[in-house]
Scaffold this active site. Sequence first.
Site, PDB file in Angstrom:
ATOM      1  N   THR A 143       0.838  -1.206   0.000  1.00 47.68           N
ATOM      2  CA  THR A 143       0.000   0.000   0.000  1.00 47.68           C
ATOM      3  C   THR A 143       0.872   1.256   0.000  1.00 47.68           C
ATOM      4  O   THR A 143       0.472   2.291  -0.543  1.00 47.68           O
ATOM      5  CB  THR A 143      -0.967   0.012   1.209  1.00 47.68           C
ATOM      6  OG1 THR A 143      -0.210  -0.147   2.410  1.00 47.68           O
ATOM      7  CG2 THR A 143      -1.991  -1.092   1.105  1.00 47.68           C
ATOM      8  N   GLU A 175       1.266  12.037   0.411  1.00 46.22           N
ATOM      9  CA  GLU A 175       1.354  13.253  -0.406  1.00 46.22           C
ATOM     10  C   GLU A 175       2.718  13.479  -1.038  1.00 46.22           C
ATOM     11  O   GLU A 175       2.830  14.081  -2.101  1.00 46.22           O
ATOM     12  CB  GLU A 175       0.946  14.443   0.465  1.00 46.22           C
ATOM     13  CG  GLU A 175      -0.448  14.188   0.980  1.00 46.22           C
ATOM     14  CD  GLU A 175      -1.031  15.257   1.871  1.00 46.22           C
ATOM     15  OE1 GLU A 175      -1.643  16.190   1.365  1.00 46.22           O
ATOM     16  OE2 GLU A 175      -0.893  15.131   3.089  1.00 46.22           O
TER      17      GLU A 175
HETATM   18 MO1  MOS Z   1      -4.756  15.646   2.109  1.00 49.08          MO
HETATM   19  S1  MOS Z   1      -4.812  17.256   0.790  1.00 49.08           S
HETATM   20  O1  MOS Z   1      -4.504  16.436   3.575  1.00 49.08           O
HETATM   21  O2  MOS Z   1      -6.232  14.877   1.945  1.00 49.08           O
END
Ligand code: MOS
Length: 751
Positions: free
Chosen positions: A639, A710
């Site tokens: 994942t 991210e």
């Molecule tokens: Mo993320 S932009 O904090 O879902």
Amino acid sequence: MSTSIIGAPVTRVDGRAKVTGAAQYAVDHSPSNVAFGYPVWSTIGNGRIANIDTSAAERMPGVLAVLHHGNADPLFRPAERFEPYSRAGEVRPPFEDDQVYYYGQYVALVVANTFEQAQAAASAVRVEYQPRPSVVTLAAAPAPQQPPLLHYLRGNAVQAFDRAPVRIDQTYEIPTETHNPMELHATTAVWDGDRLTLYESSQGVVNHQHVMSEMMGIPVDRVTVLSPYIGSGFGGKLFPWPHSMLAAMAARRVQRPVKVQVPRDLMFTTVGHRPLTHQHVRIGATQDGKLLSIEHDVQQPTSLVDTFVENCIGVTSMLYSCPNVGTQQQLIPMNIGTPTPMRGPGIVSGLFPLESALDELAVQLKMDPLDLRLKNYAEQDESYDPPRPFSSKRLRECYQAGAEKWGWSRRTPQVGSMRRGNEIVGWGMATATWHAGRGSATVRVRLNADGTARASCATQDIGTGTYTVFAQVVAEKTGIPIDKIEVVLGDSSLPDGPTSGGSTATATVLPAVDQATQGAIGRVIAVAQQTPGSPFYPGDHAQTAGDPPKLAMTAGRIHLADRPPESGVPFGEIIAGARLAALDAEARTAPDPRDEHRYSSHSFGAQFIEVTWDPGIARLRVSRGLTVIDAGRIINQKTGRNQILGAVVMGIGMGIFEETLYDPRNAKPLNNNYSDYLVATNADVPDLDCIFVEYPDLHLNEYGARGIGEIGLAGVAPALTAAVYHATGVRVRRLPVRVENLMAGSQQKIA
Ligand code: MOS
């Protein structure tokens, strides 16, 4: 007791439910007698509603109600300035008054027996407006009166730039980008007396519960938000948006459950977006590539109803070693819906100009762009005074491992110098970073007499693998097989859990799952020691006598700590032997606040992109990608890799496709659908690879894990435009790269 399940490529435990269609998403819930709400939205960008005529709509078949500002129940504003868990996407309650602030704002909601009836009647609602001129571009906005909202200064960046022998001075622009998760935003609202249940698509069920309590004006313990499966959010589902309040309001009015699904075109106006940013970067350096100054000025629009800050300058002051840094960011209100976090908010936007400017500096210095980064490597976080050590930073290893795997030493620097048949090959690289955060969480773990376990928490899995990491920790601590561990998330009535945002959920929940599991094991051991008839009851049985024996749990069995697990008994037999159904324990964990002031915590990475440009047919393709990530320990290789590769795919979209185009008169999104708003699809995605450089960050949590949702996006766009420059000699400073930018002789203009 450590087994290999932490870090192993465990298949996601919710995968079967998702691929077989068993997983119920927000819009799949159809309580009996459910009615449907369909919105009417403003077709002006600014002004007021002069009149709403609902008479024709109300006469149409199946229509139950038409709600608007003239007849709606009053709602309230969320207490977000005062409460930690009360953030709405848009603070203005829907239908608060007759004012219109942006194109696509809700002006009415038709409620009918069927979706089709509601949609048909919505088109029969007649709205007259008194329009005012809309401000929908930065160029048209009045010059900001207030001082910059964000700013930072160390040294004297202006003076250092003026004296620097080598200078870069450029402006970059990222257009508005819109989250396009497969699953539409949707709410199904059900009242039972004064209790409200919402089936939602939410990245934060607890926050959603609190906001709904505040905006509907009902006690928080009468609101339940359920969001067990989310068809992705990317930040767009972090905070509640007006359709959720409209569904609740309508359900109360018609005394039936009401379902509101946000149509795809409205997902371009009323549920947030990544705001466009206009960014000016100036860099001064020595002839041998040592940074002397960095200046980074950002202009960012926000809406007229909210102050949303897309902090693009946050990492400019820490990513490289540099004595003089000055940054500032100005917000400019416009007639647009409120922006919201979109994967990698702020940092992704800020790194594109910063990393692009560094690539431009490398070109000017005739220096390898990777060597330039190494030359200015930050050993400490210099944004603090005095500089602060990093909790763990292995960026140098990322650069080195990446360069080796990629074959970076084979890169020839001249533009257009690398060819493959008819195509010109370009290689670019960039640094990636993301801040490492951790919050507090409460988790409950239950060990059942039938040999199964259950872990529960009011957090949610937005597709990242949260269900799976919960199961992995319970499995690791108890030895219970993964398929006998039930994980229950996405329900605000469970123990308080974190929002899935900012790549913090895994780092936040791991310690709580760990402690709750240990607590539950401790309870089984206590029962084993204290229950007459238990093989471990002192004096009663063969195994021991006198003091309670020291026991452990391994491979699902309770055993004497100094004897192998096979000598013990399955834990379920201990629980059943005491005539109990289950034993459970709860644990709440939070970061050590002292560590937040001792260390700077960030993840890092190096990203490499190859493009191929075929000048004969003007075709640009991204043909290869490699990402090396230092995010501490990786809890699940499968994942985790999926998170990074998915983010790189999104970065390809950001680099060459994504841009929300607006009508300049009213900010109506023109490409508000899946055929005109392009995102990268399989055909656009080449061979992508990802390497984790694993050094546990034990200052953040005892698992040493930082978030990875991210960072994979952070350096893709600047690496891609650097590769485009290397192939074509065209420096694209406004995303996305378009083929017409690359046609011979083209010069890009920044509006
Ligand atoms: Mo993320 S932009 O904090 O879902």
